[in-house]
Write a protein that holds these residues in place. Sequence first.
Motif, PDB file in Angstrom:
ATOM      1  N   GLY A  22      -6.205   4.261  -7.750  1.00 24.16           N
ATOM      2  CA  GLY A  22      -5.782   2.868  -7.620  1.00 24.16           C
ATOM      3  C   GLY A  22      -6.813   1.958  -6.986  1.00 24.16           C
ATOM      4  O   GLY A  22      -6.598   0.752  -6.896  1.00 24.16           O
ATOM      5  N   LYS A  23      -7.926   2.561  -6.517  1.00 28.18           N
ATOM      6  CA  LYS A  23      -8.961   1.795  -5.797  1.00 28.18           C
ATOM      7  C   LYS A  23      -8.313   0.904  -4.741  1.00 28.18           C
ATOM      8  O   LYS A  23      -8.452  -0.313  -4.743  1.00 28.18           O
ATOM      9  N   CYS A  24      -7.599   1.579  -3.828  1.00 30.63           N
ATOM     10  CA  CYS A  24      -6.908   0.867  -2.758  1.00 30.63           C
ATOM     11  C   CYS A  24      -6.828   1.758  -1.524  1.00 30.63           C
ATOM     12  O   CYS A  24      -7.127   2.939  -1.586  1.00 30.63           O
ATOM     13  N   ALA A  25      -6.411   1.150  -0.443  1.00 32.80           N
ATOM     14  CA  ALA A  25      -6.152   1.924   0.768  1.00 32.80           C
ATOM     15  C   ALA A  25      -4.801   2.612   0.630  1.00 32.80           C
ATOM     16  O   ALA A  25      -3.888   2.093  -0.009  1.00 32.80           O
ATOM     17  N   VAL A  26      -4.690   3.794   1.221  1.00 30.00           N
ATOM     18  CA  VAL A  26      -3.446   4.559   1.257  1.00 30.00           C
ATOM     19  C   VAL A  26      -3.284   5.086   2.684  1.00 30.00           C
ATOM     20  O   VAL A  26      -4.251   5.569   3.275  1.00 30.00           O
ATOM     21  N   VAL A  27      -2.087   4.986   3.217  1.00 31.18           N
ATOM     22  CA  VAL A  27      -1.827   5.449   4.575  1.00 31.18           C
ATOM     23  C   VAL A  27      -1.152   6.816   4.537  1.00 31.18           C
ATOM     24  O   VAL A  27      -0.154   7.012   3.841  1.00 31.18           O
ATOM     25  N   VAL A  28      -1.730   7.764   5.293  1.00 29.24           N
ATOM     26  CA  VAL A  28      -1.109   9.065   5.540  1.00 29.24           C
ATOM     27  C   VAL A  28      -0.695   9.042   7.005  1.00 29.24           C
ATOM     28  O   VAL A  28      -1.537   8.913   7.893  1.00 29.24           O
ATOM     29  N   HIS A  29       0.595   9.134   7.243  1.00 25.73           N
ATOM     30  CA  HIS A  29       1.165   8.953   8.574  1.00 25.73           C
ATOM     31  C   HIS A  29       1.640  10.296   9.121  1.00 25.73           C
ATOM     32  O   HIS A  29       2.529  10.917   8.548  1.00 25.73           O
ATOM     33  N   ALA A  66      -2.259  11.542  -1.759  1.00 23.80           N
ATOM     34  CA  ALA A  66      -2.693  10.261  -1.202  1.00 23.80           C
ATOM     35  C   ALA A  66      -4.165  10.003  -1.530  1.00 23.80           C
ATOM     36  O   ALA A  66      -4.540   8.884  -1.897  1.00 23.80           O
ATOM     37  N   ILE A  67      -4.985  11.019  -1.400  1.00 19.19           N
ATOM     38  CA  ILE A  67      -6.410  10.873  -1.730  1.00 19.19           C
ATOM     39  C   ILE A  67      -6.566  10.553  -3.210  1.00 19.19           C
ATOM     40  O   ILE A  67      -7.323   9.645  -3.581  1.00 19.19           O
ATOM     41  N   LEU A  88       0.836  -1.203   0.000  1.00 15.14           N
ATOM     42  CA  LEU A  88       0.000   0.000   0.000  1.00 15.14           C
ATOM     43  C   LEU A  88       0.870   1.252   0.000  1.00 15.14           C
ATOM     44  O   LEU A  88       1.940   1.273   0.616  1.00 15.14           O
ATOM     45  N   PRO A  89       0.417   2.307  -0.651  1.00 20.59           N
ATOM     46  CA  PRO A  89       1.152   3.582  -0.610  1.00 20.59           C
ATOM     47  C   PRO A  89       1.199   4.145   0.818  1.00 20.59           C
ATOM     48  O   PRO A  89       0.243   4.022   1.583  1.00 20.59           O
ATOM     49  N   PHE A  90       2.315   4.781   1.144  1.00 22.77           N
ATOM     50  CA  PHE A  90       2.551   5.345   2.471  1.00 22.77           C
ATOM     51  C   PHE A  90       3.070   6.762   2.282  1.00 22.77           C
ATOM     52  O   PHE A  90       4.057   6.980   1.582  1.00 22.77           O
ATOM     53  N   HIS A  91       2.399   7.735   2.891  1.00 23.30           N
ATOM     54  CA  HIS A  91       2.793   9.138   2.799  1.00 23.30           C
ATOM     55  C   HIS A  91       3.037   9.655   4.207  1.00 23.30           C
ATOM     56  O   HIS A  91       2.110   9.760   5.001  1.00 23.30           O
ATOM     57  N   HIS A  92       4.286   9.983   4.518  1.00 26.75           N
ATOM     58  CA  HIS A  92       4.647  10.474   5.846  1.00 26.75           C
ATOM     59  C   HIS A  92       4.577  12.002   5.859  1.00 26.75           C
ATOM     60  O   HIS A  92       5.141  12.667   4.998  1.00 26.75           O
ATOM     61  N   ILE A  93       3.903  12.549   6.868  1.00 31.26           N
ATOM     62  CA  ILE A  93       3.758  13.993   7.034  1.00 31.26           C
ATOM     63  C   ILE A  93       4.546  14.399   8.272  1.00 31.26           C
ATOM     64  O   ILE A  93       4.209  14.014   9.394  1.00 31.26           O
TER      65      ILE A  93
END
Length: 188
Positions: free
Chosen positions: A173-180, A166-167, A149-154
């Motif tokens: 991609g019709k998938c979950a994405v994590v914004v950390h 990320a949105i 899954l994509p991971f975006h660190h803030i």
Amino acid sequence: MPQRTNVRRRDALVAITDHSVSASAVAEILAEKKINAVTTVPDLVQLALHDRLQGDPAITYLQCSAENQALTCAMGMYVGGLEPVVMMQNQGLFNCLNTLRSVGIDARIPLVILVGAFGREHDNLGQPLSDSSRVMVNRTRPVIDALGLPFHHIETAADLPRIGRAIDAARAGKCAVVVHFGHYLAWN
């Protein structure tokens, strides 16, 4: 001697402030991207954002009792025509990995999961998450990477555009994405 202590405290406060992003700025990005629902197990790291979104009449805000429930309720909201995000702490993310797999990968539901890095040490701010001595901090990205899954660190205000990306990535991609979020969000 007391001056050195005050200098250290002031330096620590500046470092912490540099690594805290505005809850209002995050809320504005969510609004720009037409996010209109939140499911959550409230967390301390994102408390300022919870406060901001909970009072927003344009947001359907649902507090859940567990992270698995937050993910499946968000899936139901999405199927029902809403554009939700899910909010939780890093420990909760580990708690719901199987549900995350089934909803965000197998079912191909585009969900953005806003994750707060609870327990991250102040000394680790600005450093790689992998250098943290806290397992829940240093293992979050490797676990998400293992799921593909994509991971975006803030970490700072300069990272805020990653939320919109990320949105977009979740929807495309019709998938979950994590914004950390690496540190507590700022009240404003």
